[in-house]
Design a protein around this motif. Structure first.
Motif, short mmCIF file in Angstrom:
data_model
loop_
_atom_site.label_atom_id
_atom_site.label_comp_id
_atom_site.label_asym_id
_atom_site.label_seq_id
_atom_site.Cartn_x
_atom_site.Cartn_y
_atom_site.Cartn_z
N GLN A 166 0.46 -1.28 0.17
CA GLN A 166 0.21 -0.18 0.19
C GLN A 166 0.56 1.03 0.01
OE1 GLN A 166 -3.07 0.19 2.85
NE2 GLN A 166 -2.55 1.66 4.13
N PRO A 167 0.73 2.21 -0.84
CA PRO A 167 1.65 3.79 -0.75
C PRO A 167 1.39 3.99 0.42
CG PRO A 167 -0.42 3.73 -2.86
CD PRO A 167 -0.67 2.30 -1.74
N GLY A 168 2.45 4.03 1.22
CA GLY A 168 3.00 4.96 2.47
C GLY A 168 3.37 4.18 3.56
N ALA A 169 2.80 2.47 3.00
CA ALA A 169 2.45 1.95 4.24
C ALA A 169 4.00 1.74 5.35
CB ALA A 169 2.71 0.40 3.36
N PRO A 170 4.15 1.35 6.15
CA PRO A 170 4.82 1.37 7.36
C PRO A 170 6.31 0.39 6.97
CG PRO A 170 3.42 0.37 8.74
CD PRO A 170 2.41 0.69 7.28
N ALA A 171 7.50 0.27 7.54
CA ALA A 171 8.42 -0.58 6.85
C ALA A 171 8.73 -1.26 8.18
CB ALA A 171 9.34 0.79 6.98
N THR A 172 8.94 -2.36 7.52
CA THR A 172 9.15 -3.32 8.84
C THR A 172 10.29 -3.00 9.60
OG1 THR A 172 9.97 -4.81 6.73
CG2 THR A 172 7.74 -5.30 7.86
N ARG A 173 10.49 -3.65 10.47
CA ARG A 173 12.10 -3.63 10.90
C ARG A 173 13.52 -4.26 9.76
NH1 ARG A 173 11.15 -7.90 15.64
NH2 ARG A 173 8.95 -7.51 16.06
N ALA A 174 12.66 -4.81 9.05
CA ALA A 174 14.07 -4.98 7.61
C ALA A 174 14.19 -4.01 6.53
CB ALA A 174 13.55 -6.10 7.21
N ALA A 176 11.41 -2.80 4.66
CA ALA A 176 10.86 -3.49 3.76
C ALA A 176 9.31 -2.74 3.04
CB ALA A 176 10.63 -4.61 3.64
N ARG A 177 8.62 -2.86 2.69
CA ARG A 177 7.31 -2.48 2.89
C ARG A 177 6.45 -3.76 2.96
NH1 ARG A 177 7.17 3.29 4.12
NH2 ARG A 177 9.00 4.29 3.61
#
Length: 488
Positions: A166-174, A176-177
């Protein structure tokens, strides 16, 4: 879509993949030679990793309706079209059950019968809403994975997948989106002996499952719970926690051999059974609806070797949460046992739960099915409403009811089931009750929450489940359920 597939891991060139229904790979141009081969009796699960898909060339649109069409495609993972072993249900899972998927999941599948490819179908992402409660042994097993809702696609042997952040999705710990370790799960329900499933809409009946012509369902179970129903159970005694009440015994089938269903009882017999089972006086349980016909786990073909042995119980049943399975409506009532076997395998093998999450399931024709093992009359701990599995039951209507009205037969069956099961625990379907949250996205852990005795999944967790059109049927269901209990 040309841009989406251009960098898919070495299956074909972008030009060859540009037209999804005119695939150049010979094996994908027609049904496989083994299309007529029978499915494996025990079912199977294929787990295929999803690979990164690069952005399209400047100026090209990925051609995905409703998706971002800018020159740079948001982070995407996918699987190029390929032939696989037969399957009937799909879902996407990832490594960390605590990581949410913010994005769109779509699949295309190829039907075995016709060799034709479907259009792109959306798979619902539900991010932990169906899951074991936090802090339980089931949630801390180390086997749990994040997962989408499953989607029933019917007998298929080809698949293509794309998951776009999703556009603007929060990044994971790594950084990535999208979650790490994403893969598509392709579930084959396997074959099972038929059990008669009644079509409440037109009165017709016939065997369910993939086998053979119409005929009797086989030996029917006794009018009460099948003999041996609770053998091997360990009840949560006073002073014992749910987890210490868990049995370590070997797997024990929950119905005697040949007992594929629990038939309806009249109200008097049901009340007598409940009183005998509980040890209470008849006056303590005055309002119990007639028990509906219930197809047992043996009846729908559950492979008891898949689930964990033993059972976990809570102290009572204070509420019933109504769900939809979100697996789509493209199934016939005769296929419902196969759908249920697929859901069971997806919950256990793919998602890492101890057993099927729901305590009961209802198909579009109104047939009721036993869900999680442990005894249909008992307070079995499920994994249906994260945060509120304790002291509740979960019943899922098979299908998706966000934009489709639930069949009247299914709604009636929910009323009948809740009238009986809630009645066993002296609950008025029209009343309110209080449950303590085990933690979720709507109520903090430890919060005492007042809920309807018959609630929708969305009442305990921020979700669309059970779909707005099924949710709208809950007020009259409460009234019908209470009436079946004989309440004034």
């Amino acid at each position: 879509m040309r841009g989406f597939l251009a960098s898919s891991i070495g299956v074909a060139t972008a030009a060859a993949l540009a037209l999804p229904l005119a695939l150049s790979t010979p094996a994908l141009a027609a049904p496989s030679q083994g299309a007529a081969a029978p499915v494996a009796p025990a079912g199977s699960t294929q787990s295929l990793p999803l690979a990164p898909v690069g952005p399209p060339a400047a100026g090209r649109s990925p051609g995905v309706p409703g998706m971002n069409t800018s020159p740079r495609l948001p982070e995407t993972r996918g699987l190029a079209p390929r032939e696989v072993k037969r399957f009937s249900l799909v879902g996407v899972v990832w490594d960390d059950a605590g990581t949410e998927l913010f994005g769109r999941v779509q699949v295309r599948t190829r039907a075995v019968a016709t060799g034709t490819w479907s259009g792109w179908q959306d798979v619902e992402t539900h991010n932990g809403e169906h899951a074991p409660d936090l802090g339980t042994r089931e949630s801390g097993s180390g086997r749990l994975r994040g997962s989408t809702a499953p989607l029933w696609v019917g007998d298929s042997d080809g698949v293509e997948v794309r998951v776009q952040a999703q556009p603007g999705a929060p990044a994971t710990r790594a950084g990535a989106r999208l979650p790490s370790g994403m893969r598509i799960e392709l579930v084959d329900p396997g074959a099972s002996d038929p059990v008669t499933v009644v079509d409440a809409k037109n009165g017709a009946s016939g065997p369910s499952g993939p086998s053979g012509p119409s005929g009797p369902a086989g030996p029917a179970g006794p009018s009460d719970e099948p003999e041996g129903d609770d053998k091997g159970d360990v009840v949560a005694l006073p002073g014992m926690t749910m987890e210490t009440a868990e049995s370590s015994s070997a797997n024990v089938p929950l119905a005697a051999l040949g007992a594929k269903e629990i038939t309806a009882l009249d109200k008097a017999d049901t009340t007598a059974d409940a009183v005998a089972d509980s040890g209470l006086t008849a006056a303590a349980r005055p309002y119990i609806g007639p028990r509906p016909r219930i197809v047992t786990r043996l009846g729908w073909g559950a492979d008891e070797t898949l689930r964990e042995s033993g059972f976990v119980y809570t102290s009572t049943v204070k509420a019933a949460f109504v769900h939809h399975s979100a697996s789509g409506n493209n199934y016939a009532c005769k296929d419902a046992p196969a759908v249920l076997r697929s859901l069971y395998r997806y919950h256990v093998v793919s998602s890492g739960w101890r057993d099927l999450g729901y305590n009961f399931a209802v198909d579009k024709c109104g047939t009721v099915y036993e869900g999680r093992a442990g005894g249909v009359a008992k307070a079995v701990l499920g994994a249906h409403t994260m945060g509120f599995n304790t002291d509740s039951m979960g019943v899922a209507v098979l299908g998706t009811y966000t934009g489709t009205n639930p069949p009247a037969a299914a709604v009636k069956a929910v009323a009948q089931l809740t009238a009986w099961k809630l009645g066993l625990f002296n609950r008025d379907p029209r009343a309110k009750t209080t449950l303590k949250s085990g933690g979720g996205n709507r109520f903090k852990k430890g919060t005492n929450v007042k809920l309807n005795v018959i609630s929708g999944h969305r009442d305990g967790f921020a979700t669309e489940c059970p779909g707005k059109l099924l949710y709208a049927q809950l007020p009259p269901t409460r009234t019908s359920s209470a009436k079946l209990q004989g309440r004034p």
